[in-house]
Motif scaffolding. Structure first.
Motif, short mmCIF file in Angstrom:
data_model
loop_
_atom_site.label_atom_id
_atom_site.label_comp_id
_atom_site.label_asym_id
_atom_site.label_seq_id
_atom_site.Cartn_x
_atom_site.Cartn_y
_atom_site.Cartn_z
N PHE A 90 0.83 -1.21 0.00
CA PHE A 90 0.00 0.00 0.00
C PHE A 90 0.86 1.25 0.00
O PHE A 90 1.93 1.29 0.60
N GLU A 91 0.35 2.28 -0.66
CA GLU A 91 1.08 3.55 -0.75
C GLU A 91 1.19 4.22 0.62
O GLU A 91 2.20 4.86 0.93
N SER A 92 0.17 4.06 1.44
CA SER A 92 0.21 4.59 2.80
C SER A 92 -0.61 3.66 3.70
O SER A 92 -1.44 2.90 3.23
N ILE A 93 -0.35 3.78 5.01
CA ILE A 93 -1.07 2.98 5.99
C ILE A 93 -1.68 3.93 7.03
O ILE A 93 -1.19 5.06 7.20
N PRO A 94 -2.71 3.50 7.73
CA PRO A 94 -3.29 4.34 8.78
C PRO A 94 -2.29 4.60 9.91
O PRO A 94 -1.42 3.77 10.19
N LYS A 95 -2.42 5.76 10.53
CA LYS A 95 -1.53 6.11 11.65
C LYS A 95 -1.61 5.08 12.77
O LYS A 95 -0.61 4.79 13.43
N GLY A 96 -2.78 4.52 13.00
CA GLY A 96 -2.94 3.52 14.05
C GLY A 96 -2.14 2.26 13.77
O GLY A 96 -1.53 1.68 14.67
N LEU A 97 -2.11 1.84 12.53
CA LEU A 97 -1.32 0.67 12.15
C LEU A 97 0.16 0.97 12.28
O LEU A 97 0.93 0.14 12.75
N TRP A 98 0.56 2.16 11.85
CA TRP A 98 1.96 2.58 12.02
C TRP A 98 2.33 2.56 13.51
O TRP A 98 3.39 2.07 13.89
N GLY A 99 1.44 3.07 14.35
CA GLY A 99 1.68 3.08 15.79
C GLY A 99 1.78 1.67 16.37
O GLY A 99 2.61 1.40 17.24
N LEU A 100 0.94 0.76 15.88
CA LEU A 100 0.97 -0.62 16.34
C LEU A 100 2.29 -1.30 15.97
O LEU A 100 2.91 -1.96 16.80
N ILE A 101 2.73 -1.11 14.73
CA ILE A 101 4.01 -1.69 14.29
C ILE A 101 5.15 -1.13 15.14
O ILE A 101 6.02 -1.87 15.61
N SER A 102 5.14 0.18 15.36
CA SER A 102 6.19 0.82 16.16
C SER A 102 6.17 0.31 17.60
O SER A 102 7.21 0.00 18.18
N ALA A 103 4.98 0.23 18.18
CA ALA A 103 4.84 -0.21 19.57
C ALA A 103 5.26 -1.66 19.75
O ALA A 103 5.94 -2.01 20.74
N LEU A 104 4.88 -2.53 18.83
CA LEU A 104 5.27 -3.93 18.92
C LEU A 104 6.78 -4.10 18.76
O LEU A 104 7.40 -4.94 19.43
N THR A 105 7.36 -3.31 17.87
CA THR A 105 8.82 -3.37 17.68
C THR A 105 9.53 -2.95 18.96
O THR A 105 10.46 -3.62 19.42
N LEU A 106 9.09 -1.85 19.55
CA LEU A 106 9.70 -1.39 20.79
C LEU A 106 9.40 -2.36 21.94
O LEU A 106 10.28 -2.62 22.77
#
Length: 116
Positions: A90-106
């Motif tokens: 996808f060209e872009s993703i929702p901010k919530g999904l971005w936050g979930l990926i970031s939070a799970l990584t951290l």
């Protein structure tokens, strides 16, 4: 065996840096995206984590391996890989999904450091 473990740990940290760095670059983006760097970092984390677990199992160290911790880390890493791989197209993703990926990584890094 120690040298192999140290090398795999370095590769694992580089994978984390690629994945989390890719997340941080998207912090101010209006429409965040999943970059190739994030995808490579996620797969590197998963593969090197599995190899690190194998090295721990094969080591002569009498200290027991915490299988629950490794299982939780594997589950989190697999979810991150799934989210990143599925949303790469996808060209872009929702901010919530971005936050979930970031939070799970951290969270995976926090589990590695603070789970004794």
């Amino acid at each position: 065996m120690h040298l192999v473990y140290a090398f795999l740990t370095l590769v694992h940290l580089v994978g984390f840096a690629a994945l989390f760095g890719g997340c941080l670059v998207q912090f101010r983006a209006v429409a965040p995206e999943v970059s190739r760097t994030m995808l490579v970092g996620a797969w590197t984390q998963l593969a090197s984590g599995l190899l690190l677990a194998a090295v721990l199992e094969l080591d002569d160290d009498p200290a027991p391996v915490d299988h629950v911790k490794l299982g939780v880390k594997l589950l989190v890493a697999a979810v991150v890989v799934l989210l990143v791989a599925k949303n790469r197209k996808f060209e872009s993703i929702p901010k919530g999904l971005w936050g979930l990926i970031s939070a799970l990584t951290l969270a995976n890094a926090v589990i590695a450091v603070f789970w004794a």
